[in-house]
Write an enzyme that holds these catalytic residues in place. Structure first.
Site, mmCIF file in Angstrom:
data_model
loop_
_atom_site.group_PDB
_atom_site.id
_atom_site.type_symbol
_atom_site.label_atom_id
_atom_site.label_comp_id
_atom_site.label_asym_id
_atom_site.label_seq_id
_atom_site.Cartn_x
_atom_site.Cartn_y
_atom_site.Cartn_z
ATOM 1 C CB THR A 149 16.813 52.313 -8.340
ATOM 2 O OG1 THR A 149 16.081 51.205 -8.133
ATOM 3 C CG2 THR A 149 16.300 53.029 -9.477
ATOM 4 C CB SER A 174 24.332 48.229 3.647
ATOM 5 O OG SER A 174 25.572 47.718 3.970
ATOM 6 N N GLY A 175 23.839 45.007 3.702
ATOM 7 C CA GLY A 175 23.861 43.501 3.003
ATOM 8 C C GLY A 175 22.396 43.137 2.877
ATOM 9 C CB CYS A 192 28.937 40.787 0.824
ATOM 10 S SG CYS A 192 27.440 40.341 1.647
ATOM 11 N NE ARG A 197 21.723 41.307 8.116
ATOM 12 C CZ ARG A 197 22.466 41.087 6.732
ATOM 13 N NH1 ARG A 197 23.389 41.717 6.377
ATOM 14 N NH2 ARG A 197 21.899 40.238 5.893
ATOM 15 C CG HIS A 224 29.529 42.341 5.483
ATOM 16 N ND1 HIS A 224 28.698 43.027 6.020
ATOM 17 C CD2 HIS A 224 28.902 41.493 4.590
ATOM 18 C CE1 HIS A 224 27.407 42.877 5.081
ATOM 19 N NE2 HIS A 224 27.577 41.891 4.351
ATOM 20 N NE ARG A 229 26.443 34.904 -5.027
ATOM 21 C CZ ARG A 229 26.042 35.545 -4.035
ATOM 22 N NH1 ARG A 229 25.756 34.862 -2.954
ATOM 23 N NH2 ARG A 229 25.780 36.729 -3.980
#
Length: 344
Positions: free
Chosen positions: A11, A160-161, A130, A235, A242, A99
């Site tokens: 979602t 949106s990141g 990202c 940001r 980006h 990671r």
């Protein structure tokens, strides 16, 4: 033979994008399941011309799932990825949780698909940050040619990141500015509308933020541990996409013309570089696209072998959902994964 794919966090921004891209790329899935937390159960998600009803993660049996695309945040991934992997599903995780684990491959398929070979140690594969993903796509072909010594990067990262709440905050603050209402801040440490914020993630003891640290460490793991990289992550009031101003110092000579030609033929790269007004890519053009766009390629005369460039990509796609699905495709193409059950 088709695969059964589960999307955890279906979602969210990235989860929905994963479902879109699975359909767009005609991923060989016989069945796709949308999963999320209990509060999202019953919500509907689009998958091509189908509508999927969201099911609860904590009650789901993964024993017949082949691939789990995980986009539910680090805390959820830390708890659930090992459980899902133990049931035999390959987890491709979009969070930062795995990671830097030495037993978990950190993959950008255009750059280091060969590192997938070791995924079975934990049955988990990590998707990079990202801002790292688009950077290494652009660096890899240049590194192969002239060997990178040092990279200095300043990012211009879209809201949106930081998720849907961050996008809502930019929208509501922008509206408030125009209607002369009070601008309220919840998600970001300062107002984001008509402003830029030189902080992404938390501060560390050395003064760098966690986002900057991720770029440094992930680039070393994916591309080359000898590369020195320093970053300033910012940001900006952009919804999707980006951008990065990248300065590269090489060990060997490379001209801007050579760099341009190399990048033109490199996988995942699209060069838009006319030295005229508007002859470059911006986040607006990159939104909804798969490519990493590269512009403003020029020689840096202040170092012996230096190149500067501007790199732009859709962070929800190449920075997250697309890269995750490309990893799954690489597993199949390299014959590292067989479906558990044959299609009827």
């Amino acid at each position: 033979m088709g695969y059964k794919v589960a999307v955890v966090g279906a979602t969210g921004n990235v989860g929905r994008e994963m479902l879109n891209i699975l359909d767009e790329r005609k991923f060989p899935a016989d069945e796709v399941v949308a999963l999320a937390s209990r509060k999202s159960v019953g919500q509907e998600c689009s998958y091509g011309d189908k509508t999927l009803k969201v099911k609860a993660l904590d009650h789901y049996d993964f024993s017949d799932v082949d691939i789990c695309l995980m986009s539910a945040g680090g805390t959820v991934s830390k708890e659930w990825s090992p459980k899902i992997a133990a049931q035999g599903a390959v987890v491709i995780d979009n969070s930062s949780a795995w990671r830097m684990d030495p037993d978990v491959p950190l993959i950008v398929p255009e750059v280091n698909a060969h590192a997938l070979e070791g995924f079975a140690k934990k049955n988990i594969i990590a998707n990079p940050n990202c801002s790292t993903a688009q950077l290494v796509v652009a660096l890899k072909p240049l590194h192969d040619k002239a060997k990178i010594k040092r990279v200095v990067v300043a990012t211009y990262q879209s809201v949106s990141g930081a998720g849907k709440e961050a996008m809502d905050e930019l929208f509501s603050q922008t509206k408030s500015v125009f209607t002369l209402d009070e601008v309220t801040t919840k998600k970001f440490p300062k107002r984001i509308a008509f402003n830029v914020i030189p902080q992404i993630d938390v501060f560390m003891e050395d003064g760098y933020t966690k986002e900057e640290w991720k770029m440094m460490m992930e680039t070393k793991k994916i591309l080359d541990p000898k590369i020195k990289l320093t970053a300033t992550c910012v940001r900006v009031p952009v919804f999707v996409g980006h951008s990065e101003a990248v300065n590269i110092e090489f060990e060997n000579p490379i001209s801007d013309e050579e760099a341009r030609e190399i990048l033109r033929s490199a996988p995942g790269c699209l060069v838009i570089d006319k030295r005229e007004p508007g002859g470059y890519a911006t986040p607006y053009e990159a939104a909804g696209e798969d490519a990493t766009y590269i512009s403003r390629i020029r020689t840096d005369p202040t170092v012996e072998h230096g190149i500067e460039m501007w790199v732009v990509s859709d962070n929800l796609r190449k920075g997250a959902a697309l890269n995750t699905i490309q990893i799954a495709e690489s597993l199949i193409n390299r014959k590292l994964l067989q479906a558990k059950k044959k299609a009827a």
